[in-house]
Design an enzyme around this catalytic site. Structure first.
Site, short mmCIF file in Angstrom:
data_model
loop_
_atom_site.label_atom_id
_atom_site.label_comp_id
_atom_site.label_asym_id
_atom_site.label_seq_id
_atom_site.Cartn_x
_atom_site.Cartn_y
_atom_site.Cartn_z
CG HIS B 218 -1.91 -0.98 1.02
ND1 HIS B 218 -3.19 -0.34 0.73
CD2 HIS B 218 -2.28 -1.93 0.05
CE1 HIS B 218 -4.60 -1.44 1.04
NE2 HIS B 218 -3.88 -1.83 -0.50
CB SER B 222 -1.23 -3.06 -7.47
OG SER B 222 -1.93 -4.09 -6.71
CE LYS B 246 -10.61 -8.41 -12.93
NZ LYS B 246 -9.15 -7.32 -13.15
CG ASP B 247 -9.53 -9.01 -5.20
OD1 ASP B 247 -9.43 -9.27 -6.19
OD2 ASP B 247 -9.80 -8.09 -4.16
CD GLU B 290 1.29 -33.54 0.30
OE1 GLU B 290 1.14 -34.83 -0.12
OE2 GLU B 290 0.33 -32.65 1.05
C1 HEM Z 1 0.19 -15.97 2.51
C2 HEM Z 1 1.04 -15.76 0.90
C3 HEM Z 1 0.33 -15.13 0.30
C4 HEM Z 1 -0.05 -13.26 0.29
C5 HEM Z 1 -1.68 -13.42 2.00
C6 HEM Z 1 -0.23 -12.77 0.03
C7 HEM Z 1 -1.09 -11.22 -0.77
C8 HEM Z 1 -0.88 -10.33 -1.34
C9 HEM Z 1 -1.82 -9.71 -1.55
C10 HEM Z 1 -3.50 -9.53 -1.32
C11 HEM Z 1 -1.21 -9.00 -2.83
C12 HEM Z 1 -2.21 -7.83 -3.91
C13 HEM Z 1 -3.33 -8.27 -4.33
C14 HEM Z 1 -2.11 -9.09 -5.63
O1 HEM Z 1 -1.29 -8.09 -6.10
O2 HEM Z 1 -2.48 -9.88 -6.17
C15 HEM Z 1 0.02 -9.16 -3.29
C16 HEM Z 1 1.16 -8.59 -4.19
C17 HEM Z 1 1.96 -9.21 -4.33
N1 HEM Z 1 2.44 -10.57 -3.55
FE1 HEM Z 1 2.25 -11.90 -1.78
N2 HEM Z 1 0.69 -12.30 -0.54
C18 HEM Z 1 1.04 -13.96 -0.51
C19 HEM Z 1 2.68 -14.83 -1.70
C20 HEM Z 1 3.20 -13.74 -1.89
C21 HEM Z 1 4.50 -14.50 -1.81
C22 HEM Z 1 4.97 -15.79 -1.79
C23 HEM Z 1 4.89 -13.74 -3.17
C24 HEM Z 1 6.68 -13.57 -3.69
C25 HEM Z 1 7.86 -14.61 -4.00
C26 HEM Z 1 4.66 -12.75 -3.58
C27 HEM Z 1 4.41 -11.13 -3.69
C28 HEM Z 1 3.58 -10.02 -3.73
C29 HEM Z 1 4.07 -9.19 -4.79
C30 HEM Z 1 5.65 -8.47 -5.27
C31 HEM Z 1 2.86 -8.36 -4.82
C32 HEM Z 1 2.65 -7.21 -5.69
C33 HEM Z 1 2.31 -7.10 -7.14
C34 HEM Z 1 2.22 -6.67 -7.93
O3 HEM Z 1 1.80 -5.45 -7.31
O4 HEM Z 1 2.17 -6.76 -9.25
N3 HEM Z 1 3.36 -12.83 -1.98
N4 HEM Z 1 0.16 -10.08 -2.38
#
Ligand code: HEM
Lengths: 255, 442
Positions: B218, B222, B246-247, B290
């Site tokens: 935030h 994004s 959308k989500d 797994e």
């Molecule tokens: C428990 C697991 C995770 C949760 C709950 C989570 C949650 C979120 C949410 C809600 C967003 C914003 C929506 C979106 O851009 O899709 C986000 C963005 C992002 N997440 Fe995660 N995430 C998780 C795991 C990960 C992992 C494992 C990675 C990378 C190794 C990651 C990398 C990113 C990145 C780079 C963004 C920004 C994406 C963008 O704005 O283009 N996330 N995450």
């Protein structure tokens, strides 16, 4: 970008299929049978369950336990309470210590679990030439191929093993058993049990029925699960459709 | 008039009273109603919020299971079967939790590949990305320990194989770690107890890291499919209602897939051997982890027995690395390279849409990961070993060679001036580059 999804689906499914094939190595892939309980709307064939329970009790139960199933569970598949009480009472279990502290035996009751034929693994092995007859409660879930494998195993014995194969003393040749040599002799023989509903007790008939019964012991929730699944999916389809419409409306001022 | 309005309920008296003392309502308003989100996010951006929802589902079902589960080697297997047979809707709760773990990994892997494709890991989102990788590590630890709890054959033997890996660490440290993990000298009751304890703890640690992850998100907002920064109000929309709805639609689609597994193929992604109670005297024919660990398992097994031990060590002289340790290092290295990815990729362009060569290498890499997963499931013999090794080398080459070289030599396409330019006119080269299908923006 749809490619990612396709790739993932193909990848994941091929992995799952693959582990299955490999764990079964050695035995032939058992033929697929049309089970009443397979498919989206499948339910257990009650008559077959009843016959299968008879096969288990009269044949398999002398060597194999069913320790996760309670006698009362039989009521769920159409046995009357009186019938089940009689079935349970044929077995004895240890009672609570009495006032003198002695543990006596009492007949099993509805809430007891199926009494296993041997008190422990060593006793089971001693009675079976060193081999261990595993508990059958979860057998259908515990083998790759599931019900088809179990059915295959029961009909897959060969008196004459294929050319050149030597079957050691105490072993039997089975087409579908991994490695083909199994210590259990073919447990089923034509007319080995007598079915109350007049069905002819061929080996294949008994194999189908006992497998249906053991599919139920492994997944007693199957019918409820599928019934609920249909409702849940229908609900989600409608909900998701509505959400899509709302989404289109909210976004319409941006397009 | 601005699109970014505070919601009317902020004027409510009670809300104002509370907000003056604890500004929780302003916080919600700020992060949802006034939070600007690029208007062109496609459906690949749904997977972050999906991951968050699945995390909650896992915690809720997990706590419920823990009410009926017994962490003792003599009782664990049977207590799980009691849940399946005697607890009201126990089978449903367990199947949700079991398949939820697989869904969680599918979602997070897609989420990560989305980041790789659109360059979401680049400045200013490096910390956001690294927190994500940390979440992945924590998820792996959690899932591994969770799989041990039902105390089936794969539980026991998986735990034995994986914990033994640590013994490869030299100077006695490895053995010390293994004893600590086991709570004794073999995988036994003490192991099961501590794994249960940690399996309960780690998801809450994940929640904590997710909070940081979203906080970091935030700050700059994004990324988006074009990969250029937002430049004013015409490029963005408020998160609510546009992305909340959308989500929710995406959630609906996901739940359908999830429900198909839970109700109609609950054991499809599991292994039949785990319905056999653990037996330390009988080793399964093939011990396979797994599915979501398979690519890493393949990397672990790819290192030849005499690779570093007989070769590099002599050359380096002082580094004594045994083959087993080299395998373990490679496996952890596969995740470590993700941590440093933002610094390996110096290309200023984020989105693959404007990186004609990176796009190809992205897909080759994706296929490479699938090949690794496939090899992880097969027995390590014959041609499979060779394929596994080639795929492992390529995995690292992608990050350590291909990506740095592309950053230097790739000719990227020219970027549009802004996100809204291709939509509201401008046209020309830029518009062609950003000509996403209308559905993708929907
Ligand atoms: C428990 C697991 C995770 C949760 C709950 C989570 C949650 C979120 C949410 C809600 C967003 C914003 C929506 C979106 O851009 O899709 C986000 C963005 C992002 N997440 Fe995660 N995430 C998780 C795991 C990960 C992992 C494992 C990675 C990378 C190794 C990651 C990398 C990113 C990145 C780079 C963004 C920004 C994406 C963008 O704005 O283009 N996330 N995450």
């Amino acid at each position: 970008m749809r490619k990612i999804v396709t790739l993932l689906i193909v990848g994941i499914s091929s992995m799952a299929v693959d582990t299955t094939v490999h764990a079964a190595g050695g035995g032939k892939t058992p033929p697929a049978h049309q089970w009443s309980h397979s498919g989206l709307f499948g339910t257990f064939d009650r008559a077959s369950l009843r016959r299968g329970a008879k096969v288990y009790r009269e044949v398999c139960s002398s060597c194999h336990g069913l320790r996760l199933v309670a006698y009362r569970n039989l009521i769920d598949i159409g046995f009357s309470e009186a019938e089940v009480k009689a079935i349970a009472a044929e077995q004895e279990v240890a009672a609570e210590p009495n006032d003198d502290g002695d543990v006596e035996m009492r007949p099993a009751i509805l809430s007891d679990r199926f009494v296993s034929p041997f008190p422990n693994e060593n006793a089971a092995r001693a009675a079976n030439g060193g081999a261990y007859p595993p508990d059958l409660s979860l057998m259908v879930k515990a083998r790759p191929g599931g019900a088809n494998y179990l059915r295959g195993l029961l009909i897959g014995y060969k008196e004459e093993p294929p050319g050149g194969v030597i079957v050691p003393e105490g072993m039997n040749y089975n087409e579908y058993y991994p490695g083909n040599m199994i210590a259990m002799a073919s447990p089923l023989s034509e007319d080995g049990v007598e079915f109350a509903d007049g069905t002819k007790a061929t080996v294949e008939q008994m194999a189908n029925d006992v497998t249906t019964f053991l599919s139920w012991t492994a997944e007693p929730e199957l019918e409820e699960r599928k019934r609920m699944g249909i409702k849940v999916i229908l609900f989600l389809l409608i909900l998701t459709g509505l959400l899509y419409v709302v989404k289109r409306r909210i976004w319409s001022d941006l397009h | 008039m601005s699109k970014f309005q505070k919601p009317a309920w902020l004027d409510n008296g009670v809300v104002r009273w509370v907000d003056y003392r604890l500004p929780i309502f302003s916080f919600v308003s700020h992060e949802l109603y006034e939070y600007p989100t690029p208007r062109n996010l496609n459906y690949w951006w749904n997977f972050g919020s999906l991951a968050g929802i699945v995390l909650v589902i896992m915690i809720v079902t997990g706590i419920t299971l823990a009410m009926h589960y017994t962490p003792h080697t003599a009782l664990a297997f049977d207590s799980v079967e009691r849940i399946m047979r005697d607890v009201n809707y126990g089978w449903l709760i367990r199947y949700i939790h079991m398949n939820g773990a697989s869904m969680f990994f599918i979602i997070v892997y897609i989420h990560i590949f989305r980041g790789l494709y659109f360059g979401s890991y680049k400045a200013p989102r490096e910390i956001l990305w690294m927190l994500g990788v940390l979440i992945l590590l924590l998820m792996m630890a959690t899932a591994f320990m969770g799989y041990v709890l039902p105390w089936g054959q794969m539980s026991f033997w998986g735990a034995t194989v994986i914990t033994n890996l640590f013994s490869a660490i030299p100077w006695g440290i490895g053995d010390w770690i293994v004893t600590l993990l086991w709570g004794g000298f073999a995988v036994d009751n003490a192991t099961l107890n501590r794994f249960f304890s940690l399996h309960y703890l780690l998801p809450f640690v994940i929640v904590g890291v997710v909070v940081l992850h979203i906080w970091a998100l935030h700050v700059h907002g994004s990324n988006n499919p074009i990969g250029i920064a937002t430049k004013g109000e015409q490029d963005v929309v408020p998160f609510h209602p546009y992305y909340t709805i959308k989500d929710m639609f995406g959630l609906g689609v996901f739940l359908i897939v999830f429900a198909l597994f839970i109700f109609f193929a609950p054991n499809y992604m599991g292994h039949p051997d785990n319905y056999i109670p653990a037996n330390s005297l009988s080793t399964p024919a093939h011990i396979v982890p797994e599915w979501y660990f398979l690519p890493f398992y393949a990397i672990l097994r790819a290192v030849p027995d005499n690779f570093i031990g007989g070769w590099t060590t002599e050359w380096l002289g002082f580094v004594i690395v045994e083959a087993k340790l080299a395998g373990v290092l490679a496996m952890f290295g596969a995740i470590a390279v993700l941590f440093v990815l933002p610094w390996l990729d110096r290309s200023p362009v984020r989105s693959s849409r404007f990186r004609p060569m990176y796009k190809w290498f992205f897909w080759i890499f994706a296929i490479d990961c699938l090949v690794l997963g496939y090899m992880g499931a097969l027995p390590a013999e014959g041609i499979y070993i060779v394929i596994g090794r080639v795929a492992t080398v390529y995995y690292f080459a992608h990050f350590l060679v291909v990506i740095p070289l592309l950053a230097k030599f790739e000719k990227t396409r020219s970027l549009p001036k802004s996100i809204s330019e291709p939509i509201f006119g401008g046209g020309g080269v830029a518009a062609a580059g950003a000509a996403a299908k209308p559905m993708e923006k929907a």
